[in-house]
Design an enzyme around this catalytic site. Structure first.
Site, PDB file in Angstrom:
ATOM      1  N   ASP A 508       0.862  -1.186   0.000  1.00 22.66           N
ATOM      2  CA  ASP A 508       0.000   0.000   0.000  1.00 22.66           C
ATOM      3  C   ASP A 508       0.906   1.246   0.000  1.00 22.66           C
ATOM      4  OD1 ASP A 508      -2.231   1.770   0.594  1.00 22.66           O
ATOM      5  OD2 ASP A 508      -1.443   1.812   2.641  1.00 22.66           O
ATOM      6  N   ASP A 510      -0.053   5.284   0.635  1.00 21.56           N
ATOM      7  CA  ASP A 510      -0.208   6.327   1.667  1.00 21.56           C
ATOM      8  C   ASP A 510      -0.313   5.702   3.060  1.00 21.56           C
ATOM      9  OD1 ASP A 510      -0.819   9.072   0.230  1.00 21.56           O
ATOM     10  OD2 ASP A 510      -1.820   7.480  -0.901  1.00 21.56           O
ATOM     11  N   ASP A 689      -1.972   0.129   5.923  1.00 23.97           N
ATOM     12  CA  ASP A 689      -2.317   0.751   7.208  1.00 23.97           C
ATOM     13  C   ASP A 689      -3.804   1.003   7.360  1.00 23.97           C
ATOM     14  OD1 ASP A 689      -2.194   2.816   5.120  1.00 23.97           O
ATOM     15  OD2 ASP A 689      -2.763   4.140   6.763  1.00 23.97           O
TER      16      ASP A 689
END
Ligand code: ADP
Ligand code: G6P
Length: 736
Positions: A508, A510, A689
């Site tokens: 991932d 960001d 996240d």
């Protein structure tokens, strides 16, 4: 052996220095009694300041003091006059105390005092560190020592630390005015458990953490790096038995020896059998509203003149913090007011106010509690107020009326008292009238409920509840998942990596490969990250996918020249080996015109938010708005959208400070499984996240190394603390 260490500014003993030598007497304060069950035997030590400055201690007596304190399981942190001035009189009582009690105009922001506060906290921490070891349980008390938890944690990460704040925690609007607000929060966040008297203080604290640190808060848990910090409320009780039994003994006919005070109280009753005694007991502190109470008393006598010569107010004010100018001013104000009111209303046989400015022994407190018809406690702001509880506990026949300010923490648990707003004189005067005229049966009905509650939730229970809760906070935050970057787990990951031949990575962007910026349009990859990605993609055995919710144009701009594999818009588009993006799923976009105006209305009403328009989705970002307000609006938006989209094949995704509306059931999990099905991989790794990454963690096969960045609830098997650690992890694969 693991032990318990209690730390407070004041020790639970008082030193007495005389010609004969030095003795330490146990103090009768609520905290000392409450902690008895915790501070017992040889497996516990209490660390604090003796109350004397180095300069006040007679030369050569230091060892004797240490010995006297050791007899009570106590250890002192010696402080010089300069330290006491800056730390205790200065930052603690001229900055934190007024500010946390909403007396903003009294709060002084002196850099020098802050520095001494910090140094003295470090001094306390050094003593704690010297006497503690891994596995110990540490309980820090109150506003004088807010930096201590983190100072201890830094050097001794394996201890369990609890912190209890005995005063209010103010609302964010007040707390934010403190120049060292972030340092204070970070100091407190070294704890595993932070306790407050009331839910309101807890709520204010969580709101300040969220707004000032950007650290994620979920309900009453704070995810500080690799640990969970739990926040909870524990209303402090009193030693109910002690007060109740002393009162019983006092009332019994056997008690022949009466104090002078009791004789005076009795003679008042004999002279005015219908008269009423009103009692007010506090430290002489501006937060206690003593001056306002005097004005209100005058108001009452003016409004109900029939009570002149019948009602007497006893004011007992304990000298406190007399070196602080505001306390000196208050002393003159109260002296003057008492004089003025007595001068105006006194008659030959009646003085309306009896005023004592001193600390009295326990027996006299019992005299006062048992003899007063009404306890009248009107703090303008008070963390708890134990006097209210002591009065009720001492009313053995359950008569007596408690008038209590709704601004005291105790008001939350004492609903049966007559609660007043200390600024509303009209209401106060009427409430005194109501109290004077309250039928005995009503007094007893109210007090019986109050007593039951106080007896049950006594100070020992308070201390035990806190300790039980402290011990149950997941050790170092490990709940259902394991920290990846350590020990055997880490070695296992690395050896699996080494021996595998076909490796697949889903990364991932960001919040994972890079931190969040306030402006999401400017979150370009930095050189270090690009180098890591280049090197990770280099070996033939490795297939690396960047997987993101971002639009394809942005990723094309940032990574196009790199030829990385990319999945964007949560799995709508894919690009491999530098080829053009192609669609992974067939999408509709006719719904967007209907939904856009709804989002626009939310942007209009929520400053700092904006809409990101992607090819097949619309995203409403709220990172830059106030976090509480943003969360509230996000919930509102989701409710509105759910009713709007009905049965259309549109889904709503909640991400990190973003609500995204997309066509179909596209998500990162579906995209990953499609890619996985095309090859034969013996090592699969996925990291992210956000809640939208949970789809990957859920859908990828069980033997995947799924890794969550941060300590929130997750379906991943492992976690790393933050996005900086992600880079260490990638570097670990590459052996750099
Ligand atoms: P604070 O902690 O702000 O001083 P509390 O009401 O919570 O306020 O606690 C005050 C404590 O001091 C109570 O336990 C009370 O019994 C004790 N106390 C109050 N007045 C006197 C006094 N004149 N002499 C001795 N003890 C006092
Ligand atoms: C309040 C504070 C305590 C403090 C007490 C007496 O209850 O919460 O930490 O010990 O007042 O104040 P003092 O300044 O005399 O310690």
């Amino acid at each position: 052996m693991a032990k318990t260490i209690i730390i407070s500014n004041r020790l639970p003993v008082q030193l007495q220095i005389s010609k004969e030598g030095i003795t330490a007497l146990p103090s009768v304060g609520g905290l000392a009694t409450g902690m008895k069950s915790v501070h017992s035997g040889g497996d516990s030590v209490w660390i604090g300041w003796s109350g004397l400055t180095d300069e006040e201690i007679p030369e050569g007596k230091e060892k004797e003091i240490d010995k006297a304190l050791a007899g009570h399981g106590s250890l002192q942190v010696p402080l010089s006059k300069e330290e006491v001035d800056g730390f205790y009189f200065g930052f603690s009582n001229r900055t934190v105390w007024p500010l946390f009690h909403y007396f903003l105009e009294y709060a002084e922001f002196e850099l020098k005092n802050w520095e001494i506060y910090r140094d003295v906290n470090q001094k306390f921490a050094d003593v704690v560190l010297e006497h503690s070891e891994d596995g110990d349980t540490i309980w820090v008390h109150d506003y004088q020592l807010m930096l201590l938890p983190d100072m201890i944690r830094e050097k001794r990460p394996e201890v369990t630390i609890g912190f209890f704040l005995h005063i209010p925690f103010p609302s964010f609007e007040i707390f934010r005015t403190l120049p060292w607000r972030k340092e204070i929060l970070m100091g407190l966040l070294g704890s595993d458990l932070i306790g407050f008297h009331t839910y309101d203080y807890e709520r204010h604290f969580l709101s300040s953490v969220r707004r000032l640190t950007g650290i994620e808060v979920s309900y009453n848990e704070i995810y500080a790096d690799n640990r969970i910090v739990r926040v909870d409320s524990f209303p402090m009780g009193i030693d109910y038995k002690k007060w109740h039994q002393a009162a019983l003994k006092h009332d019994s006919p056997k008690s022949s020896e009466q104090s002078d005070l009791q004789k005076r109280l009795d003679s008042h009753r004999e002279l005015t059998p219908e008269g009423k005694l009103l009692l007010s007991i506090d430290r002489l502190d501006y937060t206690k509203g003593i001056a306002k109470r005097l004005h209100a008393f005058k108001y009452f006598l003016d409004k109900y003149p029939e009570y002149k010569e019948k009602v007497r107010l006893i004011i007992l004010a304990v000298p406190s913090r007399a070196n602080v100018p505001q306390y000196q001013l208050l002393k003159s104000e109260v002296d003057e007011l008492v004089g003025r009111i007595n001068g105006e209303f006194a008659t030959v046989s009646w003085t309306p106010i009896w005023y004592f400015y001193r600390s009295v022994p326990f027996e006299n407190l019992i005299d006062l509690y048992t003899s007063s018809d009404i306890a009248w406690l009107t703090p303008i702001r008070d963390g708890m107020n134990l006097v209210a509880k002591e009065y009720i506990a001492s009313r053995t026949d359950q008569t007596g009326v408690l008038i209590l300010s709704e601004m005291a923490g105790a008001a939350n648990e004492m609903n049966e008292a007559l609660l007043i707003n200390p600024n509303n004189f009209e209401q106060i005067a009427d409430t005194i009238y109501q109290a004077i005229n309250m039928p005995i049966e009503e007094q007893q009905a109210r007090n019986s409920l109050l007593q039951n509650r106080l007896e049950r939730y006594n100070v020992e229970k308070w201390a035990n509840d806190f300790m039980t809760s402290l011990k149950s906070v997941p050790s170092k935050g490990v709940a259902n998942i394991t920290l990846l970057l350590k020990g055997q787990v880490w070695d296992n990951l690395m050896s699996k990596y080494q021996i595998s031949h076909q490796r697949l990575f889903f990364l991932d962007y960001d919040g994972t490969l890079t931190g969040f910026r306030n402006d999401p349009q400017h979150a370009e990859p930095d050189g270090h990250l690009l180098e890591l990605l280049d090197r990770l993609s280099e070996p033939e055995e490795n297939t690396v996918y960047l997987i993101s919710g971002r639009d394809k144009e942005t990723f094309q701009k940032w990574f196009g020249r790199k030829k990385y594999n990319m999945i964007v818009e949560h799995g709508v588009w894919i690009s491999e080996n530098g080829e053009e993006f192609r669609m992974m799923e067939q999408m509709k976009k006719d719904w967007m015109d209907k939904i856009r105006p709804v989002l626009e209305s939310f942007v209009d009403r929520t400053p700092g938010t904006f809409i990101e328009e992607k090819n097949f989705s619309l995203a409403w970002h709220y990172r830059q708005t106030d976090p509480d307000f943003g969360n509230k609006r996000a919930t509102e938006l989701k409710t509105v959208l759910t009713s709007l989209i009905g049965t259309d094949n549109i889904s709503i995704l909640s991400g990190n400070k973003v609500v995204e509306i997309k066509s179909g059931n596209v998500n990162k999990g579906r995209a990953c499984t499609q890619v996985l099905a095309r090859g034969q991989y013996d090592f699969v790794f996925a990291i992210g996240d956000d809640t939208t990454d949970e789809f990957m963690f859920q859908e990828l096969p069980e033997n995947t190394f799924t890794v969550k960045v941060g300590r929130e609830k997750t379906n991943a098997r492992y976690f790393v603390e933050n996005n900086r650690k992600v880079r260490d992890l990638l570097a670990g694969f590459l052996n750099i």
